[in-house]
Write an enzyme that holds these catalytic residues in place. Structure first.
Site, PDB file in Angstrom:
ATOM      1  N   LYS A 126     -22.995  -9.115  -0.876  1.00  0.00           N
ATOM      2  CA  LYS A 126     -23.430 -10.127  -0.037  1.00  0.00           C
ATOM      3  C   LYS A 126     -23.620  -9.700   1.787  1.00  0.00           C
ATOM      4  CE  LYS A 126     -25.723 -12.659  -2.996  1.00  0.00           C
ATOM      5  NZ  LYS A 126     -26.577 -12.489  -3.312  1.00  0.00           N
ATOM      6  N   TYR A 157     -28.218 -14.009  -6.715  1.00  0.00           N
ATOM      7  CA  TYR A 157     -27.290 -12.663  -6.741  1.00  0.00           C
ATOM      8  C   TYR A 157     -28.930 -11.575  -5.657  1.00  0.00           C
ATOM      9  CZ  TYR A 157     -27.165  -7.561  -7.927  1.00  0.00           C
ATOM     10  OH  TYR A 157     -26.125  -6.330  -7.732  1.00  0.00           O
ATOM     11  N   HIS A 194     -34.688  -3.358  -8.444  1.00  0.00           N
ATOM     12  CA  HIS A 194     -34.408  -3.543  -9.707  1.00  0.00           C
ATOM     13  C   HIS A 194     -34.596  -4.691  -9.647  1.00  0.00           C
ATOM     14  CE1 HIS A 194     -30.539  -0.006  -9.376  1.00  0.00           C
ATOM     15  NE2 HIS A 194     -32.397   0.263  -9.161  1.00  0.00           N
ATOM     16  N   PRO A 220     -16.956  -7.420  -2.180  1.00  0.00           N
ATOM     17  CA  PRO A 220     -17.961  -6.287  -2.371  1.00  0.00           C
ATOM     18  C   PRO A 220     -18.912  -6.696  -3.936  1.00  0.00           C
ATOM     19  CG  PRO A 220     -16.405  -5.397  -2.652  1.00  0.00           C
ATOM     20  CD  PRO A 220     -15.402  -6.785  -2.166  1.00  0.00           C
ATOM     21  N   TYR A 258     -22.218  -3.885 -14.174  1.00  0.00           N
ATOM     22  CA  TYR A 258     -21.077  -4.597 -13.693  1.00  0.00           C
ATOM     23  C   TYR A 258     -20.456  -4.677 -15.093  1.00  0.00           C
ATOM     24  CZ  TYR A 258     -23.327  -5.872  -8.728  1.00  0.00           C
ATOM     25  OH  TYR A 258     -23.711  -6.137  -8.219  1.00  0.00           O
TER      26      TYR A 258
HETATM   27  C1  DHB Z   1     -22.785  -1.715  -4.326  1.00  0.00           C
HETATM   28  C2  DHB Z   1     -22.244  -2.096  -4.099  1.00  0.00           C
HETATM   29  C3  DHB Z   1     -21.700  -3.404  -4.863  1.00  0.00           C
HETATM   30  O1  DHB Z   1     -20.747  -3.888  -3.616  1.00  0.00           O
HETATM   31  C4  DHB Z   1     -22.790  -4.225  -4.853  1.00  0.00           C
HETATM   32  O2  DHB Z   1     -22.213  -5.544  -5.809  1.00  0.00           O
HETATM   33  C5  DHB Z   1     -23.417  -3.324  -5.709  1.00  0.00           C
HETATM   34  C6  DHB Z   1     -23.903  -1.720  -5.447  1.00  0.00           C
HETATM   35  C7  DHB Z   1     -23.593   0.238  -3.982  1.00  0.00           C
HETATM   36  O3  DHB Z   1     -22.752   0.427  -3.755  1.00  0.00           O
HETATM   37  O4  DHB Z   1     -23.856   0.750  -4.902  1.00  0.00           O
END
Ligand code: DHB
Length: 397
Positions: A303, A391, A78, A299, A207
Site C-alpha cells: 500500500k 487490494y 494481475h 509491506p 501470499y
Molecule cells: C511486492 C511487495 C509487496 O509488499 C507486496 O505486498 C506485493 C508485491 C513486490 O515487491 O513485488
C-alpha cells in the site's frame, strides 16, 4: 548566512520520491509552480528496490495525467492473487469479484517515469542537495535552506511547503510535539527480500502462510524475480547463504500440489523494516505532509506507494484551491480526506500481516485460528470481495 541565493516559488517540496514528483507534476498541469529537492541522487533512488504493485487508480493517475503509458505496455496486469495455505493455492479473482485488476510495475519504474516527465516539462527538481533546513512553517513565509552539490547555498521561499521526505525525513518532526500525534506500531518480525535471476514460478503473486512463517512470491521480469520471507526483526543478511534462503523459501511454499520455486543466483538481499506509523494531522500551519513522511505501512499488501500517489492527487487539488482563493483553511480538507484512506490502508496492511505471519509467541491455537480466518476469507464471497476491494484500491475521492 549571507550569500544565499533566493528561489521564489509557490510550493516548496522537500523530497523528490514518487509523492513529491507526482505532486510537482500535477501542480504543473494545474498551472502552479513548484520546486522539489531531495538529498538523494536520482541514481540512488532508481536503484533502491521497493514494492511492485499498483492499484487500479494509481495506474489511471499515471496514464491520465500524462506521466507515461509505459505501465500499460511494460507492466503486467494481475487479475487476482493466490492465498496459499496448508500447501494449496486459493485464488482470489479480482476480475470476477469486482471487475478490477492491479499492475505489477515496480516503484523504481514509477519514479523514473515521473522524473522523466518533470525533466521533459521543465520542472525544477534538484537531487543530491545537502544541509536541508526547514523554517517558518508556523507563519506565512515558509522557507527551505539547502546547499547543492557544488556547495552553493540557496533559500527556497514559498507559499506552502510539502514534506514528502519519507519516514526518516526532517519534515514531520518540524511539527511541534504539542501540535501532532504520532501513532506507532512495531512488529516482532521483518521481511527478508531477494532478487533472483530465475524464470517466474507463478503468473501472479502468491501470499503464503506456513508453519515456518510467511513468504511472498512476486515477479519482476522474465529473468529476474522478487521474493520475500518473514524473518526476525534484527536478521543479519550475512547469515543467509543462497542455499539457506532457497531451502527456507521452498519449505514455506511446499505442498501437496507439488509447487516448487524456480531457483537461480541471488543478486540482492535486504531486510525490510516492519512498522505502522501515522502522524496526525497531516497539516501544520503552512506545511503539509505527504507519503511516508506522514504514514508508514508494513509491506504486506503493497500500500505504501499507492498511498503516496493518492496523497499527491488530493494535495494537488487542495493546494491549487488554496492558491487560487488565497485561503489556507482548505488545507484541513486534505488532512480529512487523506487520513480516511490512510487508516483504511493501515487496517488492511495490519490485517493481511497478522493473518499471514507467524508471531514469535504464537501458540498452536493461534496458528489454527489463522487457518480458520483464511478459510473464512476464501469461502465467503463477502470476505474475498473485501480483500479484492482493498487490494485493488478504494476509489478516488
Ligand atoms: C511486492 C511487495 C509487496 O509488499 C507486496 O505486498 C506485493 C508485491 C513486490 O515487491 O513485488
Amino acid at each position: 548566512m549571507a550569500g544565499r541565493i533566493p528561489i521564489r516559488t509557490r510550493i516548496g517540496i522537500v523530497g523528490a520520491g514518487p509523492a513529491g514528483l507526482m505532486l510537482s507534476h500535477l501542480l504543473a498541469s494545474a498551472g502552479v509552480e513548484s520546486v522539489a529537492i531531495d538529498t538523494r541522487s536520482r541514481q540512488q533512488i532508481e536503484t533502491t528496490q521497493r514494492a511492485g504493485i499498483l492499484e487500479r487508480d494509481s495506474v489511471r493517475l499515471l496514464v491520465d495525467s500524462g506521466v507515461s503509458d509505459r505501465v500499460l505496455r511494460e507492466g503486467h496486469e494481475h487479475t487476482g492473487i493466490s492465498l496459499r495455505f496448508s500447501g494449496i493455492d486459493h485464488r482470489i479473482d479480482f476480475q470476477e469479484l469486482i471487475g478490477a485488476s492491479t499492475w505489477l510495475y515496480p516503484q523504481t519504474e514509477v519514479f523514473t517515469d515521473l522524473a522523466d516527465a518533470r525533466a521533459r516539462d521543465g520542472g525544477d527538481i534538484r537531487f543530491g542537495v545537502r544541509h536541508t533546513e526547514i523554517l517558518g512553517i508556523d507563519d506565512a513565509r515558509p522557507r527551505v535552506r539547502f546547499t547543492d552539490a557544488d556547495d552553493i547555498a540557496y533559500e527556497l521561499r514559498c507559499d506552502y511547503l510539502v514534506g514528502a521526505d519519507g519516514s526518516r525525513g526532517l519534515s514531520r518532526n518540524q511539527v511541534p510535539p504539542a501540535h501532532r500525534h504520532q501513532y506507532f506500531r512495531e512488529y516482532p518480525f521483518a521481511w527478508f527480500g531477494i532478487l533472483a535471476q530465475a524464470p517466474p514460478s507463478a503468473n501472479e503473486l502468491v501470499y503464503a502462510h506456513s508453519d515456518r512463517g510467511f513468504a511472498l512470491i512476486s515477479q519482476r521480469t522474465e529473468s529476474v524475480q522478487r521474493m520475500y520471507f518473514q524473518c526476525a526483526a534484527q536478521e543479519d543478511v550475512d547469515d543467509w547463504s543462497d542455499d539457506r534462503i532457497w531451502s527456507e523459501l521452498q519449505a514455506r511454499v511446499a505442498g501437496e500440489d507439488g509447487f516448487v520455486l524456480k531457483q537461480g543466483p541471488i543478486i540482492e538481499k535486504t531486510v525490510l523494516p516492519f512498522r505502522s506509523f501515522v502522524q496526525e494531522p497531516m497539516r501544520c500551519g503552512t506545511m503539509v505532509l505527504a507519503g511516508d513522511a506522514a504514514h508508514t505501512v508494513p509491506p504486506t499488501g503493497a500500500k505504501g506507494l499507492n498511498l503516496a500517489l493518492a496523497d499527491a492527487r488530493v494535495l494537488a487539488e487542495v493546494l491549487e484551491r488554496a492558491i487560487r482563493n488565497n485561503d489556507s483553511s482548505v488545507l484541513d480538507d486534505y488532512t480529512t480526506r487523506a487520513l480516511e484512506r490512510v487508516w483504511k490502508a493501515q487496517h488492511f496492511s495490519y490485517w493481511m500481516t497478522t493473518m499471514l505471519h507467524r508471531h514469535p509467541d504464537s501458540s498452536d491455537f493461534d496458528a489454527r485460528r489463522q487457518l480458520g480466518e483464511l478459510h473464512s476469507v476464501i469461502s465467503s464471497e463477502a470476505g474475498s470481495r473485501y480483500l479484492a476491494e482493498a487490494y485493488t484500491g478504494w476509489p478516488s475521492t
